[in-house]
Enzyme design. Sequence first.
Site, PDB file in Angstrom:
ATOM      1  CD  GLU A 179       1.102 -13.116   8.290  1.00 12.87           C
ATOM      2  OE1 GLU A 179       0.586 -13.956   7.148  1.00 12.87           O
ATOM      3  OE2 GLU A 179       1.134 -12.548   9.260  1.00 12.87           O
TER       4      GLU A 179
ATOM      5  CD1 TRP B  31      -2.142 -38.128  38.694  1.00 10.59           C
ATOM      6  CD2 TRP B  31      -2.391 -35.604  37.763  1.00 10.59           C
ATOM      7  NE1 TRP B  31      -1.897 -37.726  37.565  1.00 10.59           N
ATOM      8  CE2 TRP B  31      -1.865 -36.130  37.233  1.00 10.59           C
ATOM      9  CE3 TRP B  31      -2.829 -34.542  37.850  1.00 10.59           C
ATOM     10  CZ2 TRP B  31      -1.373 -35.947  35.705  1.00 10.59           C
ATOM     11  CZ3 TRP B  31      -2.491 -33.061  36.685  1.00 10.59           C
ATOM     12  CH2 TRP B  31      -1.760 -34.810  35.197  1.00 10.59           C
TER      13      TRP B  31
ATOM     14  CG  ASP C 284       0.818 -15.401  12.239  1.00 12.35           C
ATOM     15  OD1 ASP C 284       1.142 -16.015  10.865  1.00 12.35           O
ATOM     16  OD2 ASP C 284      -0.521 -15.291  12.465  1.00 12.35           O
TER      17      ASP C 284
ATOM     18  CE  LYS D  55      -4.550 -30.977  32.146  1.00 10.19           C
ATOM     19  NZ  LYS D  55      -5.765 -30.464  32.266  1.00 10.19           N
TER      20      LYS D  55
END
EC number: 2.4.1.18
Length: 801
Positions: A454, A146, A399, A179
Amino acid sequence: MLRSISKCSPGITQAPTLMKHQVIYGAPRSSCFAVLGGRNRRPIQRSAQQSALPSTANAASRTAIEDDLGVLAVDPQLADYAGHFRYRLQQYRGALNRIQAAAGSLEQFAEGYKTFGFTREDGAIVYREWAPAVQAAALIGDFSGWQPVWMERDEWGVWTVRLPDVDGHPAIPHGSRLKVRLQHPGGWLVDRIPSWVQWAVAEKRMGAGFDGVYWNPPKAEKHRWQHPRPPRPPALRIYEAHVGMSSEEPKVATYTEFKDTVLPRIQALGYNAIQLMAIQEHAYYGSFGYHVTNPFAVSSRSGTPEELKALVDEAHRRGLLVLLDVVHSHISKNTEDGLAGFDFGQKEEDNYFKQGEAGYHRLWDSRCLNYDNLETLRYLLSNLRWWIEEYHFDGFRFDGVTSMLYHHHGIHMSFSGSYHEYLGPATNVDAVVYLMLANQLVHDLLPQAVTIAEDVSGMPALCRPVSEGGVGFDARLNMSIPDKWIQLLKHTRDEHWRMHDIVTALCNRRYTETSIGYAESHDQALVGDQTVAFRLMGAEMYSGMSALAEPNEVVTRGIALHKMIRLVTMALGGEGWLSFMGNEFGHPEWIDFPRDGNGWSHHYCRRQWSLADTTHLRYKFLQAWDAAMMRLDEHYGFLSSSHQWVTHMDEQEQILVFERGPLVFVFNWNPFGFYEGYRVAVPHPGKWRVALDSDAWDFGGMGRVGHDADHFSDPEPAGTSRDRQQSIRVLAPSRTAIVYYNADTHTHWQQQQQQPEAEEQQEQEQGLGHSHSLHGLAPAATQTAGGLSLASGDEQSGPLY
């Protein structure tokens, strides 16, 4: 606020949208009506969609653009808005030119995942991230303890780091958490999940706190694809499913469990496609999967990328198309765990998101994407290609399309049907252009792919090819239908239901654009509302569903109407069918995801399959009825037929008669009326028989209609308004739906046609197996009133009953 409930919230009207040119009887918008009120009109046949615009199209002259506006020929009323379509097509071609200049072609442009994120290049892992607003960037994770491994920036704002292999092994081990650390324009440091990450996990499954995961398993652990994509069926019968809530146990179900236990059920019921919700990673489980945080990542709650691939592969083996419920209409505002974390307030040309009010969806509490930005287009188009090529999805249900189409997102809009509401300043042309590019790309990559919108507004040309100036979808969800049923069930006693209102709601669609009908939405079962079955029967579903005793009046009514509502919607509501997981057997109660307010309980976030499989409960009858509806379409192909004609509506008697494909449907909605010798017009002379009867004992009915009777046609009396030469006389008991077929031209759907032994043996030797949903073969399970008898999917079973 839950994103999904907003579609049914006050201020968004999902009522049927009547176009200004629509004349209710025999109009261009609806081909359902025939002879009503004494007017004779022939149904207008739907025309087949033409091939899509080639991706290599270049900008052309105004004359050429007008020549490409085939939508004007399909609907001449659109001529008043030719300028809008011309401008939209110019913008589309301009975007396509920019894309081709940047990458050579639309297909190559949509390969961003081969450059961005984590890639393997010449004995090293290379990580690239587009983040032009940050001052510095570093990769951190397990691989480095890290500690930051700093990256370099190019002139386009792309940060890169190269990590050579160590002793022949990748510098980042498979499964490592990581990350990216970014220096905010204000100077401070923030940690984010890489935007192109393929998997993300959290220590606390129901909370935030996700880490990205480097996913590159050894060859022996990667899924090996074994089964080809099934061919696209003539009409879609879609089973909508949420993997996480598919277990009967109070937990989040896995992809493997769904593959092993739910896929056999779907195949046994006779569906030919599944639509998977909540696959893209979403930090908040209670969002129903619609607040996506990591668009390229498989939701880790239900398993790994390889396990999802195994699910799709098995679905293909069973003859099922697999559609992804993709969310490109907005992004979760969660900056810690998702794409929104890359917005530091920078200018829009350096941002995935719009800024100011345009960048925030106040109803969904989420972020709106910047569809005019080239890198946003690369990200979204690459996302579609990723799901098609990496996971073998067969198409998408997009969607929240209404929110994309308009700057107002459909909020507080009641679409009246006037064309200026769809084609004017309120239209978000940038989003429309993205959807045109998306549909073009998907069909270029996979010509048999399915794309479904949709959209509640009913925008004209949404489902016409891009080559005509349309948006390019294959179909749209007919969202007004579920609202109509809820409106009737909530506010009108069924003895007061008007046939004209029901038919108008079901037929109110553009006949040149395919619609998918459905009787109830998953949204309507969210906490605060109920499933249709529970609204019909309420608390009686806890105590009155025993099949060992006579049902009470509430249960009798509820089961009868549940069957009728589903069949009339399927037969008259569109060119395809969709049903949410569990609704096929009348799943009771509602859906409530684990949250603080319910003690993180899964009690209402699961599917109680045992209700349908228990032989002494009446749920089995609803499940058997659903399987029979699927088999009816499989045999007669009424969903894919352009012939749909309402021949009789009697408001006083509450009788509805219509033709769809080769079948005649007779509905008696009257709670009390029992009609003998009722005259029903038929399209052809001959001998007619019962194909399906909701009152049959196998479906929990009273068995009042004989199935061995032949109904011979005779000449229709002169002066009637049914516009038919022939008619038959039938028995129409109260609250029943009965379907008739012409026995002179068709067989009964239960008469299974066996393959010759030699042909069957040849298929087995070639490893082709059986695809009951496409070739009329029996399914891999037998559906009876006693429930589903599940099998492996390899064998051919006997008759349904």
